[in-house]
Design an enzyme around this catalytic site. Structure first.
Site, PDB file in Angstrom:
ATOM      1  N   CYS A  13       0.810  -1.223   0.000  1.00  0.00           N
ATOM      2  CA  CYS A  13       0.000   0.000   0.000  1.00  0.00           C
ATOM      3  C   CYS A  13       0.839   1.268   0.000  1.00  0.00           C
ATOM      4  O   CYS A  13       0.311   2.363  -0.173  1.00  0.00           O
ATOM      5  CB  CYS A  13      -0.940  -0.010   1.196  1.00  0.00           C
ATOM      6  SG  CYS A  13      -2.309  -1.178   1.014  1.00  0.00           S
ATOM      7  N   LYS A  16       0.605   3.521  -3.167  1.00  0.00           N
ATOM      8  CA  LYS A  16      -0.579   4.326  -3.472  1.00  0.00           C
ATOM      9  C   LYS A  16      -0.184   5.727  -3.945  1.00  0.00           C
ATOM     10  O   LYS A  16       0.851   6.275  -3.546  1.00  0.00           O
ATOM     11  CB  LYS A  16      -1.454   4.483  -2.225  1.00  0.00           C
ATOM     12  CG  LYS A  16      -2.356   3.312  -1.916  1.00  0.00           C
ATOM     13  CD  LYS A  16      -3.277   3.668  -0.759  1.00  0.00           C
ATOM     14  CE  LYS A  16      -4.312   2.592  -0.513  1.00  0.00           C
ATOM     15  NZ  LYS A  16      -5.247   2.982   0.582  1.00  0.00           N
ATOM     16  N   THR A  47     -16.651  11.140   1.296  1.00  0.00           N
ATOM     17  CA  THR A  47     -15.790  11.168   2.480  1.00  0.00           C
ATOM     18  C   THR A  47     -14.560  10.273   2.342  1.00  0.00           C
ATOM     19  O   THR A  47     -13.827  10.089   3.308  1.00  0.00           O
ATOM     20  CB  THR A  47     -16.579  10.745   3.742  1.00  0.00           C
ATOM     21  OG1 THR A  47     -16.985   9.375   3.605  1.00  0.00           O
ATOM     22  CG2 THR A  47     -17.789  11.636   3.941  1.00  0.00           C
ATOM     23  N   ASP A  50     -14.031   3.462   2.789  1.00  0.00           N
ATOM     24  CA  ASP A  50     -13.300   2.275   2.357  1.00  0.00           C
ATOM     25  C   ASP A  50     -13.935   1.556   1.174  1.00  0.00           C
ATOM     26  O   ASP A  50     -13.240   0.857   0.430  1.00  0.00           O
ATOM     27  CB  ASP A  50     -13.167   1.300   3.532  1.00  0.00           C
ATOM     28  CG  ASP A  50     -12.328   1.892   4.647  1.00  0.00           C
ATOM     29  OD1 ASP A  50     -11.137   2.150   4.412  1.00  0.00           O
ATOM     30  OD2 ASP A  50     -12.864   2.113   5.743  1.00  0.00           O
ATOM     31  N   ASP A  67      -8.929  -3.405  -4.766  1.00  0.00           N
ATOM     32  CA  ASP A  67      -7.633  -3.027  -4.221  1.00  0.00           C
ATOM     33  C   ASP A  67      -6.556  -3.930  -4.807  1.00  0.00           C
ATOM     34  O   ASP A  67      -6.733  -5.148  -4.873  1.00  0.00           O
ATOM     35  CB  ASP A  67      -7.626  -3.152  -2.698  1.00  0.00           C
ATOM     36  CG  ASP A  67      -6.711  -2.126  -2.035  1.00  0.00           C
ATOM     37  OD1 ASP A  67      -5.566  -1.989  -2.502  1.00  0.00           O
ATOM     38  OD2 ASP A  67      -7.139  -1.480  -1.071  1.00  0.00           O
ATOM     39  N   ASP A  90     -11.613  -3.986   3.100  1.00  0.00           N
ATOM     40  CA  ASP A  90     -12.486  -2.841   2.849  1.00  0.00           C
ATOM     41  C   ASP A  90     -13.951  -3.177   3.110  1.00  0.00           C
ATOM     42  O   ASP A  90     -14.728  -2.325   3.548  1.00  0.00           O
ATOM     43  CB  ASP A  90     -12.322  -2.355   1.402  1.00  0.00           C
ATOM     44  CG  ASP A  90     -11.025  -1.603   1.179  1.00  0.00           C
ATOM     45  OD1 ASP A  90     -10.441  -1.130   2.171  1.00  0.00           O
ATOM     46  OD2 ASP A  90     -10.593  -1.488   0.023  1.00  0.00           O
ATOM     47  N   GLY A 138     -11.602 -13.248 -12.988  1.00  0.00           N
ATOM     48  CA  GLY A 138     -10.960 -11.956 -12.833  1.00  0.00           C
ATOM     49  C   GLY A 138     -10.457 -11.418 -14.153  1.00  0.00           C
ATOM     50  O   GLY A 138     -11.002 -11.728 -15.213  1.00  0.00           O
ATOM     51  N   SER A 140      -6.617 -10.116 -16.267  1.00  0.00           N
ATOM     52  CA  SER A 140      -5.155 -10.048 -16.252  1.00  0.00           C
ATOM     53  C   SER A 140      -4.662  -9.256 -17.452  1.00  0.00           C
ATOM     54  O   SER A 140      -5.271  -9.299 -18.522  1.00  0.00           O
ATOM     55  CB  SER A 140      -4.543 -11.447 -16.258  1.00  0.00           C
ATOM     56  OG  SER A 140      -4.940 -12.162 -17.420  1.00  0.00           O
ATOM     57  N   ASP A 223     -10.353   1.111   7.920  1.00  0.00           N
ATOM     58  CA  ASP A 223      -9.162   0.283   8.080  1.00  0.00           C
ATOM     59  C   ASP A 223      -7.921   1.135   7.838  1.00  0.00           C
ATOM     60  O   ASP A 223      -7.963   2.168   7.179  1.00  0.00           O
ATOM     61  CB  ASP A 223      -9.200  -0.981   7.219  1.00  0.00           C
ATOM     62  CG  ASP A 223      -9.192  -0.727   5.728  1.00  0.00           C
ATOM     63  OD1 ASP A 223      -9.402   0.423   5.299  1.00  0.00           O
ATOM     64  OD2 ASP A 223      -8.975  -1.694   4.979  1.00  0.00           O
TER      65      ASP A 223
END
Length: 337
Positions: A13, A16, A47, A50, A67, A90, A138, A140, A223
């Site tokens: 992270c 980011k 705001t 998450d 994420d 999240d 997913g 790729s 988190d």
């Protein structure tokens, strides 16, 4: 030996986009509703919470998030587990439970074996199974850096959501995992030293903590990930219109993190976090090392809860808004530098 972390500029992270830069990019998008959404958008961009939440019936809401990040450790299986736990977090942070996830993978196919990618995906699958979350395909792509994570859909009770704008004066602040993964991961990348205690923290799911919090009536939480404890605390205090008083000495720390700070293994993302929060912070007596650790960019960190649950130390409290959204009280004695 494969040094997976050397294929990435950043790590976990900490890669980011800096919070201040990201908020400038998103400034024109908050409050916008595109098209004709079905149901009520309960949590959107406004705001910086998450995950997004949409009410679909009187007692049901859909929680949606995504994420992904670059390698945070050299072991591909562990990286997959960490990235999956981080993505699922999240949903837990909103008081929900994950139902189905989709893999997100970017792979430098000419530089890294697909066998390594398989280990990453196996790690993610094992964490999804542990969470009772379906993993159903997913997407790729080929790219210069390896990236892995998940898009996750979950469900929540709209009347039991935990949000970052629901903090109220008088509530205690609790933290469910120790901090320090950023500096330990940075030391790992630089030296090859391994820190199983940090991997254990990063692969731990926030499922039990979320369930305890919602059952206890907690309605404000977030988190702690790439913007560090200070960054996420600032976002919570800002969104809730309160001041957060943090007891630095009460914050739990992963073994070895103090030494990593002392020896200079501070990620650039952690320094940028502190620069972003500094104008909104009363640091009190906290020295530079303390501030850098409190701003350390976490990967798959714990839940920061406005309330109390068993096993989570109380690290501060919310008070009426004062001159600063975040105030630090105290510091660890050996870090007064």
């Amino acid at each position: 030996m494969l040094r997976l972390t050397h294929y990435a500029l950043g790590g976990g992270c900490a890669c980011k986009i800096p919070a201040g830069e990201l908020e400038a990019v998103l400034a024109g998008l908050t409050g916008l509703t595109v098209g004709a959404p079905q149901g009520d958008l309960l949590v959107g961009l406004d705001t910086g919470d998450d995950a997004a939440v949409v009410r679909i019936s009187a007692g049901q809401a859909v929680v949606s998030t995504a994420d992904f990040f670059t390698p945070v450790v050299d072991d591909p299986y562990d990286w997959g587990r960490i990235a999956a736990a981080n993505a699922l977090s999240d949903v837990y942070a909103m008081g929900g439970r994950p139902l189905v996830a989709l893999n997100l993978l970017c792979w430098p196919r000419e530089g890294l074996s697909y066998d390594v990618a398989g280990e990453v995906l196996r790690g993610g699958a094992d964490i999804a199974a542990k969470a009772g979350c379906h993993l159903a395909g997913g997407h790729s792509v080929h790219g210069p850096e390896p990236l892995y994570g998940m898009a996750v859909t979950g469900m929540a009770d709209p009347d039991r959501l935990m949000r970052n704008d629901a903090g109220r004066p008088g509530l205690p602040l609790s933290l469910t995992k120790p901090i320090g993964s950023g500096v330990l991961n940075n030391r790992h990348k630089a030296t090859g030293e391994t820190f199983p205690q940090a991997v254990e923290v990063m692969t731990a799911l926030n499922a039990d903590a979320a369930a305890l919090a919602t059952d206890a009536g907690v309605r404000c939480a977030t988190d702690v990930t790439g913007f560090g404890l200070l960054g996420h605390l600032y976002k919570l205090a800002r969104a809730s219109g309160v001041t957060a008083e943090l007891d630095a000495a009460a914050v739990p720390v992963i073994e070895g993190a103090w030494e990593a700070i002392r020896d200079g293994y501070v990620p650039g993302g952690s320094r940028r976090n502190l620069e972003w929060v500094a104008p909104h912070l009363d640091p009190g007596d906290a020295g530079e090392h303390t501030l850098l650790l409190l701003a350390d960019a976490q990967t798959s960190g714990g839940l920061l809860i406005a309330g109390e649950i068993p096993g989570a130390p109380v690290i501060g409290r919310l008070t009426p808004r004062g001159d600063h959204p975040v105030v630090i009280r105290g510091t660890a004695a050996h870090l007064r530098v």
